[in-house]
Design a protein around this motif. Sequence first.
Motif, PDB file in Angstrom:
ATOM      1  N   LEU A  55       0.856  -1.176   0.000  1.00  0.00           N
ATOM      2  CA  LEU A  55       0.000   0.000   0.000  1.00  0.00           C
ATOM      3  C   LEU A  55       0.893   1.226   0.000  1.00  0.00           C
ATOM      4  N   LYS A  56       0.789   2.060  -1.044  1.00  0.00           N
ATOM      5  CA  LYS A  56       1.627   3.256  -1.155  1.00  0.00           C
ATOM      6  C   LYS A  56       0.735   4.492  -1.055  1.00  0.00           C
ATOM      7  N   GLU A  57       1.182   5.444  -0.218  1.00  0.00           N
ATOM      8  CA  GLU A  57       0.447   6.696  -0.058  1.00  0.00           C
ATOM      9  C   GLU A  57       1.459   7.809   0.148  1.00  0.00           C
ATOM     10  N   GLN A  58       1.571   8.695  -0.791  1.00  0.00           N
ATOM     11  CA  GLN A  58       2.519   9.802  -0.786  1.00  0.00           C
ATOM     12  C   GLN A  58       3.928   9.309  -0.457  1.00  0.00           C
ATOM     13  N   ASN A  59       4.464   9.634   0.706  1.00  0.00           N
ATOM     14  CA  ASN A  59       5.831   9.243   1.060  1.00  0.00           C
ATOM     15  C   ASN A  59       5.884   7.959   1.865  1.00  0.00           C
ATOM     16  N   ASN A  60       4.741   7.373   2.194  1.00  0.00           N
ATOM     17  CA  ASN A  60       4.703   6.173   3.031  1.00  0.00           C
ATOM     18  C   ASN A  60       4.416   4.931   2.190  1.00  0.00           C
ATOM     19  N   GLU A  61       5.034   3.852   2.599  1.00  0.00           N
ATOM     20  CA  GLU A  61       4.782   2.572   1.940  1.00  0.00           C
ATOM     21  C   GLU A  61       4.622   1.497   3.013  1.00  0.00           C
ATOM     22  N   LEU A  62       3.523   0.769   2.918  1.00  0.00           N
ATOM     23  CA  LEU A  62       3.251  -0.323   3.843  1.00  0.00           C
ATOM     24  C   LEU A  62       3.303  -1.614   3.040  1.00  0.00           C
ATOM     25  N   ARG A  63       4.151  -2.536   3.495  1.00  0.00           N
ATOM     26  CA  ARG A  63       4.295  -3.810   2.774  1.00  0.00           C
ATOM     27  C   ARG A  63       4.167  -4.951   3.762  1.00  0.00           C
ATOM     28  N   ALA A  64       3.268  -5.860   3.453  1.00  0.00           N
ATOM     29  CA  ALA A  64       3.068  -7.048   4.267  1.00  0.00           C
ATOM     30  C   ALA A  64       3.361  -8.261   3.397  1.00  0.00           C
ATOM     31  N   VAL A  65       4.222  -9.143   3.892  1.00  0.00           N
ATOM     32  CA  VAL A  65       4.609 -10.330   3.141  1.00  0.00           C
ATOM     33  C   VAL A  65       4.326 -11.556   3.994  1.00  0.00           C
ATOM     34  N   LEU A  66       3.655 -12.507   3.411  1.00  0.00           N
ATOM     35  CA  LEU A  66       3.357 -13.760   4.100  1.00  0.00           C
ATOM     36  C   LEU A  66       4.493 -14.745   3.851  1.00  0.00           C
ATOM     37  N   ALA A  67       5.140 -15.157   4.919  1.00  0.00           N
ATOM     38  CA  ALA A  67       6.240 -16.117   4.805  1.00  0.00           C
ATOM     39  C   ALA A  67       5.686 -17.516   5.072  1.00  0.00           C
ATOM     40  N   TYR A  68       5.937 -18.410   4.181  1.00  0.00           N
ATOM     41  CA  TYR A  68       5.441 -19.769   4.332  1.00  0.00           C
ATOM     42  C   TYR A  68       6.394 -20.751   3.667  1.00  0.00           C
ATOM     43  N   GLU A  69       6.297 -21.987   4.064  1.00  0.00           N
ATOM     44  CA  GLU A  69       7.051 -23.048   3.420  1.00  0.00           C
ATOM     45  C   GLU A  69       6.064 -24.069   2.897  1.00  0.00           C
ATOM     46  N   ALA A  70       6.273 -24.488   1.694  1.00  0.00           N
ATOM     47  CA  ALA A  70       5.400 -25.511   1.115  1.00  0.00           C
ATOM     48  C   ALA A  70       5.683 -26.855   1.781  1.00  0.00           C
ATOM     49  N   GLY A  71       4.630 -27.556   2.114  1.00  0.00           N
ATOM     50  CA  GLY A  71       4.807 -28.869   2.733  1.00  0.00           C
ATOM     51  C   GLY A  71       5.351 -29.875   1.715  1.00  0.00           C
ATOM     52  N   ARG A  72       6.243 -30.711   2.176  1.00  0.00           N
ATOM     53  CA  ARG A  72       6.850 -31.678   1.249  1.00  0.00           C
ATOM     54  C   ARG A  72       6.498 -33.064   1.645  1.00  0.00           C
TER      55      ARG A  72
END
Length: 52
Positions: free
Chosen positions: A35-52
């Motif tokens: 999410l970008k708004e003027q000078n601010n940026e919010l980034r959310a990343v989901l970290a996951y591992e695929a089951g093997r």
Amino acid sequence: MPVKYKYTFLCLLVICVTLLCFIWMVKDRLCEFTLKEQNNELRAVLAYEAGR
């Protein structure tokens, strides 16, 4: 089956197919949200591992 239930079933089917197509198209970007708004940026990343 009454006509009312046929239309309800058809509507649900269309909604489900539409959701599946949308998820298939954006499947590579579902794990990241930016999410970008003027000078601010919010980034959310989901970290996951695929089951093997």
